[in-house]
Design a protein around this motif. Structure first.
Motif, mmCIF file in Angstrom:
data_model
loop_
_atom_site.group_PDB
_atom_site.id
_atom_site.type_symbol
_atom_site.label_atom_id
_atom_site.label_comp_id
_atom_site.label_asym_id
_atom_site.label_seq_id
_atom_site.Cartn_x
_atom_site.Cartn_y
_atom_site.Cartn_z
ATOM 1 N N VAL A 33 28.975 -0.264 -31.698
ATOM 2 C CA VAL A 33 30.283 0.383 -31.731
ATOM 3 C C VAL A 33 31.319 -0.558 -31.119
ATOM 4 N N LEU A 69 27.784 8.625 -32.411
ATOM 5 C CA LEU A 69 27.582 8.503 -33.857
ATOM 6 C C LEU A 69 27.470 9.836 -34.580
ATOM 7 N N SER A 109 28.373 7.836 -37.919
ATOM 8 C CA SER A 109 29.793 7.571 -38.088
ATOM 9 C C SER A 109 30.445 7.552 -36.714
ATOM 10 N N ASN A 110 31.679 7.129 -36.647
ATOM 11 C CA ASN A 110 32.394 7.059 -35.371
ATOM 12 C C ASN A 110 32.815 8.461 -34.942
ATOM 13 N N PRO A 113 36.428 8.547 -31.599
ATOM 14 C CA PRO A 113 37.520 7.614 -31.907
ATOM 15 C C PRO A 113 38.388 7.231 -30.718
ATOM 16 N N TYR A 116 35.881 4.407 -29.398
ATOM 17 C CA TYR A 116 35.474 3.342 -30.314
ATOM 18 C C TYR A 116 36.364 3.330 -31.560
ATOM 19 N N GLU A 118 35.248 1.614 -34.529
ATOM 20 C CA GLU A 118 34.405 1.573 -35.721
ATOM 21 C C GLU A 118 32.946 1.405 -35.352
ATOM 22 N N VAL A 119 32.092 1.666 -36.333
ATOM 23 C CA VAL A 119 30.657 1.426 -36.213
ATOM 24 C C VAL A 119 30.328 0.205 -37.060
#
Length: 203
Positions: A33, A69, A109-110, A113, A116, A118-119
């Motif tokens: 991440v 995630l 998935s992120n 937010p 992070y 993005e993944v």
């Protein structure tokens, strides 16, 4: 000097414990991440966080994956992969407990937010240059199949150019002690299924 300060901590010294989970796809890539906050904004980090009070290590690994995630991971589907004892020139010692899994429910998935941006799925054997020092060290340890390592980390305030040079040189030169263990997992023929052929019992 740092070692001397740590030794003066007195009896009962307990290093902060971080727990991370290496989420491995069937192609062998691991989920990282990208941090959205300073001071490490833009750097790739491992999925996980600090061990909470009254929390078991394996529970912390699953919780971290769920929060970052948005996936479900059962404690029965993860295995202990390694232990890293690390510290910087200015900081006290830290422990990083590493678990790994190839099984989860949901699509990563992120889910945080605010933390992070993005993944990123990366090759453990050739992680991106913008990984955090700890991320790089853990992945190096995992690929080498080392169960335990003691590592001297660059300080978080180290200049970017100097930190990049340290990464390029390889953390294996900083590893003071290593205990060999299993190697990397074989790729599963079906996504998100199968355990490492050399799985160790964690319960």
């Amino acid at each position: 000097m740092a070692a001397a300060r740590i030794e003066q901590g007195g009896p009962g010294y307990r290093p902060l414990t971080k727990v991370v989970l290496l989420l491995l796809r069937s192609d062998g890539k691991v989920a990282l991440v990208r941090r959205a906050r300073c001071p490490e904004r833009g750097q790739l980090a491992l999925v996980g966080g600090r061990l909470e009070p009254a929390e078991w290590l394996d529970e912390a690994a699953c919780r971290g994956a769920s929060q970052a995630l948005g996936i479900g991971v059962g404690v029965q589907d993860i295995e202990l992969s390694g232990l890293l004892h690390y510290r910087s020139e200015r900081g006290a010692g830290r422990l990083c407990v590493v678990f790994a899994t190839q099984r989860w429910s949901g699509e990563p998935s992120n889910s945080a937010p605010c933390e992070y941006s993005e993944v990123v799925w990366a090759d453990p054997g050739g992680p991106p240059a913008d990984c955090r020092p700890l991320t790089h060290a853990v992945l190096n340890q995992y690929v080498a199949g080392t169960l335990y390592a003691a590592v001297a980390m660059p300080d978080a305030r180290t200049a970017p150019a100097e930190t990049a040079a340290i990464r390029a040189a390889g953390y294996e030169r900083e590893i003071r002690l290593g205990v060999s263990g299993s190697g990397m997992p074989a790729a599963s023929s079906e996504k998100n299924t199968g355990a490492r052929p050399d799985a160790r019992e964690t319960k």
